[in-house]
Each structure stands twice: as structure tokens, then as C-alpha cells.
Enzyme design. Structure first.
Site, PDB file in Angstrom:
ATOM      1  CE  LYS A  35      -4.360  -1.782   1.632  1.00 49.68           C
ATOM      2  NZ  LYS A  35      -5.493  -1.698   2.530  1.00 49.68           N
ATOM      3  CE  LYS A  38      -6.103  -8.031  -1.168  1.00 49.32           C
ATOM      4  NZ  LYS A  38      -6.948  -7.646  -0.042  1.00 49.32           N
ATOM      5  CE  LYS A  70     -13.114  -3.340   1.382  1.00 47.30           C
ATOM      6  NZ  LYS A  70     -11.843  -3.098   2.049  1.00 47.30           N
TER       7      LYS A  70
HETATM    8  N1  AQP Z   1      -9.399 -10.971  -2.915  1.00 47.11           N
HETATM    9  C1  AQP Z   1      -9.745 -11.487  -1.743  1.00 47.11           C
HETATM   10  N2  AQP Z   1      -9.946 -12.818  -1.620  1.00 47.11           N
HETATM   11  C2  AQP Z   1     -10.313 -13.354  -0.413  1.00 47.11           C
HETATM   12  N3  AQP Z   1     -10.509 -12.598   0.697  1.00 47.11           N
HETATM   13  C3  AQP Z   1     -10.332 -11.275   0.599  1.00 47.11           C
HETATM   14  N4  AQP Z   1     -10.441 -10.266   1.478  1.00 47.11           N
HETATM   15  C4  AQP Z   1     -10.157  -9.098   0.873  1.00 47.11           C
HETATM   16  N5  AQP Z   1      -9.854  -9.304  -0.414  1.00 47.11           N
HETATM   17  C5  AQP Z   1      -9.951 -10.648  -0.619  1.00 47.11           C
HETATM   18  C6  AQP Z   1     -10.820 -10.432   2.872  1.00 47.11           C
HETATM   19  O1  AQP Z   1     -11.862  -9.510   3.169  1.00 47.11           O
HETATM   20  C7  AQP Z   1     -11.734  -9.070   4.514  1.00 47.11           C
HETATM   21  C8  AQP Z   1     -11.823  -7.593   4.600  1.00 47.11           C
HETATM   22  O2  AQP Z   1     -10.695  -6.975   4.069  1.00 47.11           O
HETATM   23  P1  AQP Z   1     -10.328  -5.481   4.458  1.00 47.11           P
HETATM   24  O3  AQP Z   1     -11.357  -4.559   3.998  1.00 47.11           O
HETATM   25  O4  AQP Z   1     -10.038  -5.375   5.903  1.00 47.11           O
HETATM   26  O5  AQP Z   1      -9.005  -5.181   3.727  1.00 47.11           O
HETATM   27  P2  AQP Z   1      -8.210  -5.959   2.681  1.00 47.11           P
HETATM   28  O6  AQP Z   1      -7.866  -7.301   3.163  1.00 47.11           O
HETATM   29  O7  AQP Z   1      -7.063  -5.083   2.277  1.00 47.11           O
HETATM   30  O8  AQP Z   1      -9.302  -6.058   1.504  1.00 47.11           O
HETATM   31  P3  AQP Z   1      -9.402  -5.217   0.164  1.00 47.11           P
HETATM   32  O9  AQP Z   1     -10.702  -5.493  -0.465  1.00 47.11           O
HETATM   33  O10 AQP Z   1      -8.180  -5.460  -0.651  1.00 47.11           O
HETATM   34  O11 AQP Z   1      -9.421  -3.736   0.694  1.00 47.11           O
HETATM   35  P4  AQP Z   1      -8.493  -2.531   0.329  1.00 47.11           P
HETATM   36  O12 AQP Z   1      -8.506  -2.468  -1.166  1.00 47.11           O
HETATM   37  O13 AQP Z   1      -9.128  -1.364   0.983  1.00 47.11           O
HETATM   38  O14 AQP Z   1      -7.145  -2.830   0.896  1.00 47.11           O
HETATM   39  C9  AQP Z   1     -10.413  -9.637   5.035  1.00 47.11           C
HETATM   40  O15 AQP Z   1     -10.690 -10.779   5.815  1.00 47.11           O
HETATM   41  C10 AQP Z   1      -9.688 -10.018   3.792  1.00 47.11           C
HETATM   42  O16 AQP Z   1      -8.770 -11.076   4.005  1.00 47.11           O
END
Ligand code: AQP
Length: 328
Positions: free
Chosen positions: A111, A192, A195
């Protein structure tokens, strides 16, 4: 009854990655566990957030939790910032986390890569996540694969605290789905699905319209072959789509392979789109009802009260063990 704690950042529109990796398991676990599910708004502000978007995305998470099947009368559904103990134990856990541990966190590296200035919060946020989990003495934390490293840090810091100050915190276990722990981007299977990805074509949002879902899947990158076969090393794009399909249908990977034997990717992608649409349409309709009902404030109040009742005594005990004078 075992305690379950997890949360999602209001940092964009929730994707099917968030659903498969996290929410689907929240729904399953609520039946026989004491559950706490939050929108982690204090985490979302570790990268710049527009205030109106933060508010909207936070409400969206809460409504999606309920629409996906989490029962607010069974599980506590709440905003992290509504339970002040998170920020307080977060600071305490920051003092117990080593710089070297935070420097090794791959999420921070990803990030912060290429950014000119990065807030200190992004660096220390795993310590807040440690606090989020320990505050409830959570036994199980349902997460996707990407959060495994943070959970390991949580276990290490819990051990450290217990060794220095006496047995206080439960050392939590991760709960990671067997298939779908890491859903990859539709445009690049080495990344990955996220969002916060600026390209909306890289993810399917839970609130995407049926036409958007069909269009995104028809454009999803595949290899130049035509064999629908699960082989994550040699066919990462198709294997990723198969993992999504298995999560949105009753089909196993073997059954998917047999179904599309000799048919190429076109029919497979079309059916996959319809499987996702069929699952998401009723969820979206429940989502709209919840947003219109005006019930979110009540759900959040009830959830925060239940969460604070569990968290406050655990925070008080930790502070006492560390030598803080209790307030009169
Ligand atoms: N691609 C993914 N596959 C499986 N699990 C996923 N998670 C996120 N992306 C995937 C799981 O969703 C939960 C919430 O995640 P988060 O919002 O705390 O942050 P993150 O893991 O960084 O998810 P994002 O969507 O990628 O958010 P941003 O883009 O804001 O960083 C977690 O349990 C995560 O493992």
C-alpha cells in the site's frame, strides 16, 4: 461458546473477494459462536478518505452484512469507532509491537509502494488490528489469506503480553476458507481482487448490476487456450474464475471441469456470470430494503453496546496488569 471477531474496511465497494474470503464465513459461524462483526472505520483512514464516501461505505458494509444473512440479534454488528476501547488498546498494542515486525508486513509494503508520503497510521495499523482481536478474547478470526500475516502478529503480541504481564489474552486462530482464500483480480491474476483498485473492471462489487457483472466477466483475462481446468500454477486466470464459480454454485471444481469439457471459455464465463447474478440479486434486494428501512442506526447502537460490554472488562484487566491506576 467460542468467540469470533472480524471486520472489513469501508475503503471502497465490497467485492466478491470480501464476500468469499470473509462475509460468507461470518454468516456460517454466527450459528454456534459468540460473534462480533464490525466495519473498521479507524483502519480505513490510514489512507486518504473522502468524508462523505467514508460514511456511505461504512453504512454500505453494515447493510451488506445484514443482507448477506448476519442476524443483528445474534451477532454484534457495529462500527469500530463506536467502541472507544479499540483506540485505547490499539495504542497499548503499538507500544508492544516491534518496528521490525511492522516493517515486514507485506500489506504496508504494497500500500505504500510508489507513494511520496505515507501516513504513520498505515505503518502501525497492524497493532490496532492486534487490539481489535484481543479486545474480545477472540478464539477464531475469519479472514482471507492476505490477512494471515497480521493474524500471526496478533498471536505473537498476545504471547508477548501474556508472558510479560500474566495470562490475559486468548491467542486467536485464523479461520481461512479452503477455496477462495485469495480471489484474484479479473484483469491480472497475480494481484489480489481489491475494493480499492482504481480499475472497476478488476473486481466484481457485491452491488454491481447484472449487466455490469456480465460485462466484467466477459472481459476477464484468460489464457490463450480453451481448456477449463483447475491448475493455479499454469492456468491462474481460469483457476481463479473456477474458484469463484465453486463459491457461487453447488458445483465442485471437478464438476466444473466435466461440465465445460471441450466447450472453451465462452460458455463457462457466461454461466459463471449467471451464477453470480442469481446469488447477488436477492442480496441486493435485501440490501435496498435495509437501507430504506432506516434501521441501521438501531443495529449499530445495539451492536456497539454488546461489543463494549464484552471489550471494556478485558481492556480494564489488561491495563491493571500493566500497572495503570484504575480510574475511580
Ligand atoms: N481478494 C480477496 N480474496 C479473499 N478474501 C479477501 N479479502 C479481501 N480481499 C480478498 C478479505 O476480506 C476481509 C476484509 O478486508 P479489508 O477490507 O479489511 O481489507 P483488505 O484485506 O485489504 O481487503 P481489500 O478489499 O483489498 O481492501 P483494500 O482495497 O481497501 O485494501 C479480510 O478478511 C480479507 O482477508
Amino acid at each position: 461458546m467460542k468467540t469470533v471477531l472480524s471486520g472489513i474496511q469501508p475503503s471502497g465497494k465490497l467485492t466478491i473477494g470480501n464476500y468469499i474470503g470473509a462475509i460468507k464465513n461470518y454468516v456460517a459461524l454466527q450459528k454456534d459462536h459468540d460473534c462480533y462483526f464490525m466495519a473498521v472505520d479507524l483502519h480505513a483512514i490510514t489512507v486518504p478518505q473522502d468524508p462523505a464516501a467514508l460514511r456511505e461505505q461504512a453504512e454500505m458494509i453494515i447493510a451488506l452484512y445484514v443482507a448477506a444473512g448476519i442476524d443483528p440479534d445474534k451477532a454484534a454488528i457495529f462500527m469500530q469507532s463506536h467502541v472507544r476501547a479499540h483506540a485505547e488498546l490499539g495504542w497499548i498494542m503499538t507500544t508492544l509491537t516491534y518496528m521490525g515486525e511492522l516493517e515486514r508486513m507485506t500489506q504496508f509494503k504494497d500500500k505504500s509502494a510508489g507513494k511520496e508520503s505515507v501516513g504513520a497510521g498505515l505503518f502501525v495499523y497492524p497493532s490496532l488490528q492486534v487490539a481489535d482481536i484481543l479486545l474480545y478474547n477472540a478464539d477464531l478470526v475469519p479472514i482471507g489469506e492476505d490477512q494471515k500475516q497480521h493474524l500471526e502478529l496478533t498471536r505473537d503480541v498476545a504471547h508477548r503480553f501474556n508472558t510479560r504481564f500474566g495470562d490475559t489474552f486468548t491467542v486467536p486462530e485464523p479461520y481461512i476458507p479452503e477455496l477462495g482464500a485469495r480471489i484474484m483480480s479479473l484483469d491480472d491474476a497475480t494481484k489480489k481482487m481489491s475494493k480499492s483498485n482504481p480499475n472497476p473492471g478488476s473486481y466484481i462489487a457485491l452491488l454491481d448490476s447484472p449487466d455490469e457483472i456480465r460485462k466484467k466477466l466477459s472481459r476477464a483475462v484468460t489464457d490463450s487456450g480453451r481448456e477449463v481446468r483447475y491448475d493455479p500454477v499454469n492456468k491462474p486466470e481460469v483457476s481463479n474464475l473456477m474458484g469463484i464459480y465453486a463459491n457461487f454454485s453447488d458445483l465442485t471444481l471437478k464438476e466444473i471441469e466435466a461440465k465445460y469439457d471441450g466447450q472453451g471459455y465462452g460458455a463457462f464465463k457466461k454461466d459463471l456470470a449467471e451464477a453470480i447474478v442469481a446469488k447477488l440479486e436477492p442480496l441486493q434486494s435485501r440490501y435496498r430494503d435495509i437501507r430504506e428501512s432506516g434501521d441501521i442506526a438501531r443495529i449499530l447502537k445495539q451492536g456497539a453496546e454488546k461489543a463494549a460490554a464484552k471489550a471494556e472488562p478485558i481492556l480494564a484487566l489488561a491495563k491493571e496488569r500493566m500497572g495503570f491506576i484504575p480510574s475511580a
